[in-house]
Scaffold this motif. Structure first.
Motif, mmCIF file in Angstrom:
data_model
loop_
_atom_site.group_PDB
_atom_site.id
_atom_site.type_symbol
_atom_site.label_atom_id
_atom_site.label_comp_id
_atom_site.label_asym_id
_atom_site.label_seq_id
_atom_site.Cartn_x
_atom_site.Cartn_y
_atom_site.Cartn_z
ATOM 1 N N THR A 34 -0.533 21.992 -19.173
ATOM 2 C CA THR A 34 -0.356 23.449 -19.150
ATOM 3 C C THR A 34 -0.299 24.057 -20.539
ATOM 4 N N ARG A 35 -0.120 23.230 -21.571
ATOM 5 C CA ARG A 35 -0.055 23.794 -22.924
ATOM 6 C C ARG A 35 -1.371 24.432 -23.339
ATOM 7 N N PHE A 36 -2.496 23.975 -22.788
ATOM 8 C CA PHE A 36 -3.760 24.660 -23.071
ATOM 9 C C PHE A 36 -3.669 26.129 -22.661
ATOM 10 N N ILE A 37 -2.963 26.391 -21.591
ATOM 11 C CA ILE A 37 -2.776 27.770 -21.129
ATOM 12 C C ILE A 37 -1.647 28.443 -21.893
ATOM 13 N N GLU A 38 -0.500 27.779 -21.973
ATOM 14 C CA GLU A 38 0.685 28.398 -22.572
ATOM 15 C C GLU A 38 0.468 28.771 -24.032
ATOM 16 N N VAL A 45 2.623 12.360 -16.431
ATOM 17 C CA VAL A 45 2.076 12.733 -17.741
ATOM 18 C C VAL A 45 2.623 14.096 -18.129
ATOM 19 N N HIS A 46 2.509 14.422 -19.411
ATOM 20 C CA HIS A 46 2.848 15.753 -19.932
ATOM 21 C C HIS A 46 4.313 16.124 -19.686
ATOM 22 N N VAL A 47 5.200 15.164 -19.858
ATOM 23 C CA VAL A 47 6.633 15.456 -19.829
ATOM 24 C C VAL A 47 7.064 15.718 -21.265
ATOM 25 N N PRO A 48 7.444 16.928 -21.620
ATOM 26 C CA PRO A 48 7.786 17.216 -23.019
ATOM 27 C C PRO A 48 9.142 16.634 -23.391
ATOM 28 N N TYR A 49 9.260 16.268 -24.633
ATOM 29 C CA TYR A 49 10.537 15.788 -25.164
ATOM 30 C C TYR A 49 11.592 16.878 -25.009
ATOM 31 N N GLY A 50 12.793 16.480 -24.564
ATOM 32 C CA GLY A 50 13.828 17.474 -24.318
ATOM 33 C C GLY A 50 15.163 17.133 -24.933
ATOM 34 N N GLY A 51 15.142 16.361 -26.016
ATOM 35 C CA GLY A 51 16.392 15.904 -26.607
ATOM 36 C C GLY A 51 16.834 16.703 -27.809
ATOM 37 N N SER A 52 17.623 16.043 -28.655
ATOM 38 C CA SER A 52 18.186 16.701 -29.829
ATOM 39 C C SER A 52 17.103 16.992 -30.863
ATOM 40 N N THR A 53 17.399 17.914 -31.769
ATOM 41 C CA THR A 53 16.444 18.309 -32.801
ATOM 42 C C THR A 53 16.130 17.121 -33.709
ATOM 43 N N ARG A 96 0.831 -1.194 0.000
ATOM 44 C CA ARG A 96 0.000 0.000 0.000
ATOM 45 C C ARG A 96 0.874 1.256 0.000
ATOM 46 N N GLY A 97 0.310 2.350 -0.535
ATOM 47 C CA GLY A 97 0.992 3.628 -0.471
ATOM 48 C C GLY A 97 2.205 3.741 -1.382
ATOM 49 N N GLN A 98 2.320 2.823 -2.330
ATOM 50 C CA GLN A 98 3.455 2.891 -3.241
ATOM 51 C C GLN A 98 3.277 4.071 -4.192
ATOM 52 N N HIS A 99 4.364 4.713 -4.565
ATOM 53 C CA HIS A 99 4.254 5.841 -5.480
ATOM 54 C C HIS A 99 5.596 6.089 -6.161
ATOM 55 N N GLN A 100 5.511 6.807 -7.269
ATOM 56 C CA GLN A 100 6.709 7.152 -8.036
ATOM 57 C C GLN A 100 7.430 8.315 -7.371
ATOM 58 N N THR A 101 8.755 8.182 -7.275
ATOM 59 C CA THR A 101 9.556 9.287 -6.747
ATOM 60 C C THR A 101 10.502 9.870 -7.792
ATOM 61 N N ALA A 102 10.720 9.137 -8.883
ATOM 62 C CA ALA A 102 11.606 9.633 -9.943
ATOM 63 C C ALA A 102 11.310 8.863 -11.223
ATOM 64 N N TYR A 103 11.802 9.401 -12.341
ATOM 65 C CA TYR A 103 11.647 8.710 -13.621
ATOM 66 C C TYR A 103 12.890 8.933 -14.470
ATOM 67 N N GLN A 104 13.025 8.089 -15.498
ATOM 68 C CA GLN A 104 14.044 8.275 -16.522
ATOM 69 C C GLN A 104 13.441 7.922 -17.869
ATOM 70 N N LEU A 105 13.616 8.795 -18.833
ATOM 71 C CA LEU A 105 13.127 8.578 -20.193
ATOM 72 C C LEU A 105 14.302 8.425 -21.143
ATOM 73 N N LEU A 106 14.216 7.418 -22.009
ATOM 74 C CA LEU A 106 15.195 7.221 -23.071
ATOM 75 C C LEU A 106 14.504 7.373 -24.414
ATOM 76 N N VAL A 107 15.124 8.093 -25.328
ATOM 77 C CA VAL A 107 14.636 8.203 -26.702
ATOM 78 C C VAL A 107 15.814 7.924 -27.620
ATOM 79 N N ALA A 108 15.583 7.045 -28.589
ATOM 80 C CA ALA A 108 16.672 6.652 -29.485
ATOM 81 C C ALA A 108 16.158 6.509 -30.904
#
Length: 721
Positions: A537-541, A42-50, A5-17
């Motif tokens: 937040t993109r609906f606002i931004e 959710v809503h973590v924008p891509y932050g890698g190379s062009t 019980r009470g398990q939750h995410q404290t960090a993440y790592q994303l890989l894009v290749a």
């Protein structure tokens, strides 16, 4: 997954290749976020190379739990980039014939507005059929087809229909922005000879829109823009584009119009016209136009599709030999008809939402829209008619001229809407309320077709902003409408005037005025509702600057902080029943509400200075509202349900007067024998405000009413939307 019980995410790592293999090896050559301490899921924008046009990107994610233990990486999946700039397009616009001359838009005599003219009097051109041949000589790895049109299109490749979408590319302001769609056609292209084709319809671009009887709002003829990119196993690519090499003719679609209907003459069919061996020597050259500055954007909303198919509930003969088909449900879409008869037999399909007292179709509410399809049989075989470039709002279909007895298996109702997956359901022990919820869902389906419309049947079908903003929260409960509204908010932005005014309708057409209170304000209210529902937040931004410009527009016109000037069409509490809420009260309430919401949204995106400014503006407008519209005993000017609801829901009353305003609201409902009197503006506030102020019993009484005016009255009288 965890057994604790009470398990939750404290960090993440994303890989894009750039390949699946790299991701599986734990390599993020395009982006490796590293370990990010965050519970964001959710809503973590891509932050890698062009990234480049058409590039496939493989990705995976892992998370750390509350004990800082990492999960395994997820199975890799991918997304693919679209065409990102004008430089990525090699295709040219192609069309059948020269651009018509004359009025743009083409306007009939003023006396014809809102009247149903004979089809022969209307500007209804045949649909162009376009085709091209090409050869592929190297092994194929994958193929992408990018396509759009000014008008509507259907694509064919080697004799097969491309994709599941209909009525593409959807409605935008074609002078500013045109959507394109991307199709995976790897399974349709082949080594050797290939043929690609398209059929075009007038659609919103140059067909009938609105009650003025106008066509050619954006241009005079439909046009196609198409680019097929084939990637070969050796790493090379072949591009097939719309250009001067294409051929064009007219065919069996004699006309197709969103409001008027479609005429298909099967005797003019051209078998195998979309296959490589077809002889197109008799076809003519296309007219070519260069691309211009209009933005080509990937389809943000997703496809319009056939979302359901309905069998007839009953088929009844008429005294003149026709048949009335009842689907049992009001829908937006069309009929698929199977028929057999002599060549030249003309079958006519007329559509309506209700029947007249004598059992015939009631069509007066359609005004100038015909909603009539015509099918001319080729003969000597079973034939199937299904229109491509029209849609109707209907429950009933009158079928005339069909040989033999019309049987249920010969007719199918096709419900058509933007594909917004169902996410929320509601049922209870009261069947009337269950029917009401089903009606709400069907009403949403019928009106969410590329844009949020007011109706799918008569000569209107416009994207009214007030309709959208009062229904948006319900829409978000029923379906995933994030993508749908993402697209339409850009239509609203495109329709904003240089002075900062949002419109009444988007795209801005037919009603071209600047927005009225509750209509123009949707440009502020909708981003807030969507942010609340989806956390994006993109609906606002994306629309923040436009929202600020709208508030500045109101402030410049109304420096005394009452919305007295530039209320434009000033619809008020549209369709209120026996109540007249002062229109300046409605406007001033929304003026304050806009400031309040903008303050909240500014804080969400870190613009604290703006937030303080808008908080101050809200407080000042509230003071003016109280002084102008609120009596010392808590009565609100006009003493209508909507007036009280606006003041209560938008925090426009002194705290000590709120109980008295609530009492006045309930007393008004009681005086009306527990009936509502609200129109567009007040209705969505009614039950929530009653519930929040301790009067859920009154809300239930309103909900369960079955006498006019009430929701139950509609149900009792057979409404299905």
């Amino acid at each position: 997954r965890s057994d604790r019980r009470g398990q939750h995410q404290t960090a993440y790592q994303l890989l894009v290749a750039g390949s699946e293999a790299r991701v599986k090896a734990g390599i993020g050559d395009l982006w490796d976020s590293g370990k990010v301490v965050s519970n964001q899921t959710v809503h973590v924008p891509y932050g890698g190379s062009t990234l480049r046009a058409g590039q496939r990107c493989w990705w995976a994610v892992r998370v750390w739990d509350r004990d800082d233990v990492a999960s395994a990486f997820s199975e890799p999946t991918w997304w693919e980039m679209g065409l990102l700039s004008a430089a990525d397009w090699y295709a040219r616009w192609i069309a059948f014939g020269d651009e018509p001359t004359g009025d743009q838009p083409l306007t009939p005599p003023a006396s014809a507005a809102r009247k149903r003219r004979d089809l022969s009097e209307l500007d209804l051109p045949p649909s162009p059929y376009l085709r091209s041949r090409f050869n592929l000589t190297r092994p194929i790895s994958r193929a992408r087809l990018y396509a759009t049109s000014r008008g509507l299109y259907e694509l064919r490749l080697n004799g097969q229909h491309v994709g599941e979408s209909v009525l593409s590319p959807g409605w935008t302001d074609y002078h500013r922005r045109i959507q394109y769609q991307t199709y995976d056609v790897s399974h349709l292209v082949r080594n050797g000879a290939n043929a690609i084709g398209a059929i075009l319809g007038t659609g919103w671009y140059c067909g009938h829109i609105g009650w003025l009887g106008q066509t050619r709002h954006y241009g005079g003829r439909p046009q196609l823009l198409l680019q097929l990119v084939v990637e070969h196993e050796d790493g090379t690519t072949t591009a097939i584009v719309s250009d001067a090499s294409w051929r064009v003719t007219s065919g069996p679609i004699r006309y197709a119009d969103l409001l008027m209907g479609e005429c298909y003459d099967a005797r003019m069919e051209m078998p195998a016209w979309d296959e490589p061996g077809f002889d197109d020597a008799s076809w003519g050259p296309v007219q070519v136009a260069e691309r211009d500055a209009v933005a080509l954007v990937a389809d943000r909303a997703g496809p319009v599709k056939i979302i359901d198919e309905l069998a007839p509930m009953s088929i009844a003969p008429t005294k003149d030999g026709a048949s009335i088909v009842d689907l049992g449900q009001n829908i937006s879409g069309w009929i698929r008809l199977r028929a057999r008869g002599p060549a030249g037999t003309t079958v006519r399909l007329r559509f309506a939402e209700v029947l007249d007292r004598d059992g015939s179709l009631y069509v007066d509410n359609l005004r100038s829209a015909h909603q009539t399809d015509v099918f001319v049989l080729r003969g000597d075989r079973d034939e199937v008619f299904e229109p491509r470039f029209t849609f109707h709002g209907f429950r009933y279909v009158e079928v005339s001229g069909c040989p033999g007895e019309l049987i249920p298996d010969a007719i199918t109702g096709c419900a058509v809407a933007s594909a917004t997956p169902s996410v929320g359901t509601f049922t209870c022990s009261n069947e009337m309320v269950n029917r009401l919820q089903r009606n709400i869902v069907w009403g949403q389906r019928g009106n969410f077709l590329s844009i949020p419309t007011d109706c799918p049947q008569r000569d209107e079908r416009l994207g009214w902003l007030a309709d959208a903003q009062v229904f948006a929260r319900t829409a978000c409960f029923n379906a995933d409408v994030a993508a749908f509204f993402t697209k339409w908010l850009f239509d609203v932005a495109d329709a904003q005037s240089p002075a900062g005014a949002f419109p009444d309708v988007a795209p801005r057409l037919i009603d071209v005025a600047d927005g009225a209170p509750a209509w123009g304000d949707a440009g502020v209210v909708l981003p807030w509702i969507l942010y609340q529902c989806y956390g994006d937040t993109r609906f606002i931004e994306d629309h923040y600057d436009g929202m600020v410009r709208w508030l500045d527009y109101l402030l410049a016109a109304n420096p005394e902080l009452r919305w007295l000037n530039k209320r434009n069409n000033d619809f008020g509490d549209w369709l209120a029943i026996g109540a007249d809420t002062p229109k300046d009260l409605i406007g001033t309430a929304y003026f304050a509400y806009d400031a309040r919401l903008l303050a909240r949204m500014a804080r969400v995106i870190g613009r604290d200075d703006d937030a303080a400014r808008f908080d101050d503006l809200f407080a000042r407008i509230k003071a003016v509202f109280i002084d102008a519209y609120v009596a010392e005993d808590g009565r609100v000017a006009g003493e209508t349900q909507t007036g009280y609801l606006l003041a209560l829901s938008m925090d426009l009353l002194p705290d000590e007067l709120r109980p008295e305003a609530v009492r006045q609201l309930v007393d008004d409902i009681a005086r009306r024998e527990w009936h509502l009197s609200t129109g567009f503006v007040g209705l969505p506030l009614l039950c929530p405000v009653l519930t929040e102020t301790g009067h859920a019993d009154v809300a239930y009484r309103l909900l369960l009413n079955e006498s006019f005016p009430s929701w139950g009255y509609m149900i009792r009288n057979g409404a299905t939307t």
